[in-house]
Write a protein that holds these residues in place. Structure first.
Motif, PDB file in Angstrom:
ATOM      1  N   UNK A   1       1.938  -2.232   5.158  1.00 39.13           N
ATOM      2  CA  UNK A   1       1.914  -3.572   4.456  1.00 39.13           C
ATOM      3  C   UNK A   1       1.663  -4.018   3.794  1.00 39.13           C
ATOM      4  N   UNK A   2       0.765  -3.931   3.955  1.00 41.81           N
ATOM      5  CA  UNK A   2      -0.421  -5.368   3.101  1.00 41.81           C
ATOM      6  C   UNK A   2      -0.197  -4.095   1.643  1.00 41.81           C
ATOM      7  N   UNK A   3      -0.387  -3.111   1.313  1.00 44.11           N
ATOM      8  CA  UNK A   3      -0.621  -2.524   0.177  1.00 44.11           C
ATOM      9  C   UNK A   3       0.633  -3.187  -0.733  1.00 44.11           C
ATOM     10  N   UNK A   4       2.250  -2.722   0.257  1.00 43.69           N
ATOM     11  CA  UNK A   4       3.277  -3.131  -0.404  1.00 43.69           C
ATOM     12  C   UNK A   4       3.925  -4.847  -0.725  1.00 43.69           C
ATOM     13  N   UNK A   5       3.123  -5.921  -0.286  1.00 42.95           N
ATOM     14  CA  UNK A   5       2.561  -7.265  -0.696  1.00 42.95           C
ATOM     15  C   UNK A   5       2.017  -7.424  -1.648  1.00 42.95           C
ATOM     16  N   UNK A   6       0.960  -6.857  -1.803  1.00 44.94           N
ATOM     17  CA  UNK A   6      -0.029  -6.327  -3.118  1.00 44.94           C
ATOM     18  C   UNK A   6       0.730  -6.398  -4.466  1.00 44.94           C
TER      19      UNK A   6
ATOM     20  N   UNK B   1       1.660   4.297  -2.049  1.00 46.28           N
ATOM     21  CA  UNK B   1       0.769   5.202  -1.574  1.00 46.28           C
ATOM     22  C   UNK B   1      -0.652   5.609  -2.578  1.00 46.28           C
ATOM     23  N   UNK B   2      -0.397   5.143  -3.134  1.00 45.56           N
ATOM     24  CA  UNK B   2      -2.435   4.704  -3.749  1.00 45.56           C
ATOM     25  C   UNK B   2      -2.931   4.362  -2.754  1.00 45.56           C
ATOM     26  N   UNK B   3      -2.188   3.155  -2.362  1.00 43.83           N
ATOM     27  CA  UNK B   3      -2.806   2.398  -1.257  1.00 43.83           C
ATOM     28  C   UNK B   3      -2.539   2.422   0.533  1.00 43.83           C
ATOM     29  N   UNK B   4      -2.291   3.156  -0.171  1.00 49.53           N
ATOM     30  CA  UNK B   4      -2.414   4.463   1.838  1.00 49.53           C
ATOM     31  C   UNK B   4      -3.237   4.986   1.571  1.00 49.53           C
ATOM     32  N   UNK B   5      -3.937   5.612   0.599  1.00 49.59           N
ATOM     33  CA  UNK B   5      -4.473   6.819   0.032  1.00 49.59           C
ATOM     34  C   UNK B   5      -6.220   6.238   0.410  1.00 49.59           C
ATOM     35  N   UNK B   6      -5.954   4.832  -0.633  1.00 47.94           N
ATOM     36  CA  UNK B   6      -7.111   4.465   0.258  1.00 47.94           C
ATOM     37  C   UNK B   6      -8.032   3.540   1.158  1.00 47.94           C
TER      38      UNK B   6
ATOM     39  N   UNK C   1       5.829  12.954  -2.488  1.00 49.94           N
ATOM     40  CA  UNK C   1       5.155  13.016  -2.581  1.00 49.94           C
ATOM     41  C   UNK C   1       4.939  11.025  -0.933  1.00 49.94           C
ATOM     42  N   UNK C   2       6.225  10.614  -1.184  1.00 53.30           N
ATOM     43  CA  UNK C   2       6.483   9.585  -0.039  1.00 53.30           C
ATOM     44  C   UNK C   2       6.133  10.613   1.220  1.00 53.30           C
ATOM     45  N   UNK C   3       6.608  11.524   1.336  1.00 54.64           N
ATOM     46  CA  UNK C   3       7.128  11.501   2.572  1.00 54.64           C
ATOM     47  C   UNK C   3       5.729  12.596   3.045  1.00 54.64           C
ATOM     48  N   UNK C   4       5.514  12.954   2.826  1.00 64.62           N
ATOM     49  CA  UNK C   4       3.946  13.547   2.806  1.00 64.62           C
ATOM     50  C   UNK C   4       2.702  12.474   3.185  1.00 64.62           C
ATOM     51  N   UNK C   5       2.907  11.751   2.045  1.00 62.97           N
ATOM     52  CA  UNK C   5       1.798  10.595   2.309  1.00 62.97           C
ATOM     53  C   UNK C   5       1.896   9.643   3.654  1.00 62.97           C
ATOM     54  N   UNK C   6       3.641   9.905   4.080  1.00 64.40           N
ATOM     55  CA  UNK C   6       4.260   8.953   5.241  1.00 64.40           C
ATOM     56  C   UNK C   6       3.726   9.218   6.361  1.00 64.40           C
ATOM     57  N   UNK C   7       3.310  11.059   6.006  1.00 62.77           N
ATOM     58  CA  UNK C   7       3.029  10.964   7.260  1.00 62.77           C
ATOM     59  C   UNK C   7       0.850  12.176   7.888  1.00 62.77           C
ATOM     60  N   UNK C   8       0.440  12.255   6.915  1.00 64.34           N
ATOM     61  CA  UNK C   8      -0.638  12.715   6.623  1.00 64.34           C
ATOM     62  C   UNK C   8      -1.243  12.029   5.491  1.00 64.34           C
ATOM     63  N   UNK C   9      -1.513  10.534   6.071  1.00 64.09           N
ATOM     64  CA  UNK C   9      -2.825   9.404   5.045  1.00 64.09           C
ATOM     65  C   UNK C   9      -4.027   8.380   5.507  1.00 64.09           C
TER      66      UNK C   9
END
Length: 268
Positions: A181-186, A171-176, A124-132
């Motif tokens: 960076x902001x999702x990581x910090x949150x 991942x959830x943050x990236x998808x929505x 999932x991480x690899x897929x989301x990193x390429x397509x989000x």
């Protein structure tokens, strides 16, 4: 091997993995199993030392958090940030409390489940990193209401060991539509009330296991976890901005496959 050496090893594993999307719980459980440590005290130990990692976030973000606290009476933005963190942790708090016995006594006891979760999460991480989706929000301290709710719901997935709390939120943050960076910090901010709550619940339920004899072992793991987590938090945002989530994905897949191989070998 002396207990304090086990404490150092587990403290390093916790501190190095708590805030990266590889599942600190999964790594701790697999490490505990590999070291042949019994259930009971060492399960409680693994929860106790998570507070050391959380303290790293408090220390490194102290000025920003203290500024928010001072501005709460007069600044609507500060009040919303505080409210957003509370809103985001409510879903996982409800699920975690309701399913606590299932999570600890069933899910945490399944090493194959942990390994499979690590592998699937890595994919999932690899897929989301390429397509989000293209990010629409990039300020961790000013997320909209529905994205706050969304990232909180994604954190509920982390009740399954091996999924990763930080991984689910990033991942959830990236998808929505939240910048990584902001999702990581949150996810750092969400970790504070989430893990403090888990610590308090586990401490209360296992207070009889804690004695003066093992408090020193817990202290060693706590300090090691704190120091390792400080190093990770200070470097993680820059690492994700430069390399993305893919390296973590491959790491998860490798650990999961190795874990399954070890389990197969041990069972044969």
């Amino acid at each position: 091997m002396a207990d304090w050496i086990y404490a150092v090893i587990l403290g390093l594993v916790e501190g190095l993995t708590e805030f990266i999307p590889v599942s600190s719980t999964g790594h701790l459980l697999l490490t505990k199993s590999l070291l042949g440590l019994p259930d009971g005290f060492w399960d409680t130990f693994s929860v106790m030392i998570q507070l050391g990692a959380i303290l790293a976030v408090v220390v490194l973000y102290f000025q920003r958090l203290w500024s928010v606290f001072l501005r709460l009476p007069s600044d609507p933005q500060a009040r919303w940030f505080a409210a957003s963190v509370v809103i985001a942790v409510i879903p996982s708090a409800i699920v975690g409390f309701a399913l606590h016995d299932l999570i600890k006594n069933v899910l945490f006891e399944s090493a194959p489940l942990i390994c499979v979760s690590l592998i699937l999460g890595g994919v999932v991480l690899i897929v989301v990193d390429r397509w989000s989706p293209r990010p629409r929000e990039n300020d961790a301290m000013a997320l909209s209401f529905w994205r706050t709710v969304g990232i909180g719901l994604f954190q509920c997935l982390s009740i399954v060991p091996g999924v990763s709390r930080s991984g689910a939120t990033i991942v959830g943050g990236a998808l929505i539509g939240i910048d990584r960076r902001a999702a990581t910090e949150f996810s750092f901010f969400m970790a504070i009330p989430t893990m403090v709550g888990a610590f308090a619940l586990d401490f209360w339920e296992n207070r009889d296991v804690l004695t003066a004899d093992n408090l020193g072992v817990i202290a060693v793991g706590f300090v090691v976890s704190f120091v390792a987590a400080v190093l990770v938090v200070k470097t993680m945002l820059g690492f994700i901005a430069r390399f993305g989530l893919t390296p973590y994905g491959w790491w998860r897949i490798a650990v999961g496959l190795i874990g399954l191989g070890v389990l197969q070998f041990a069972g044969s």
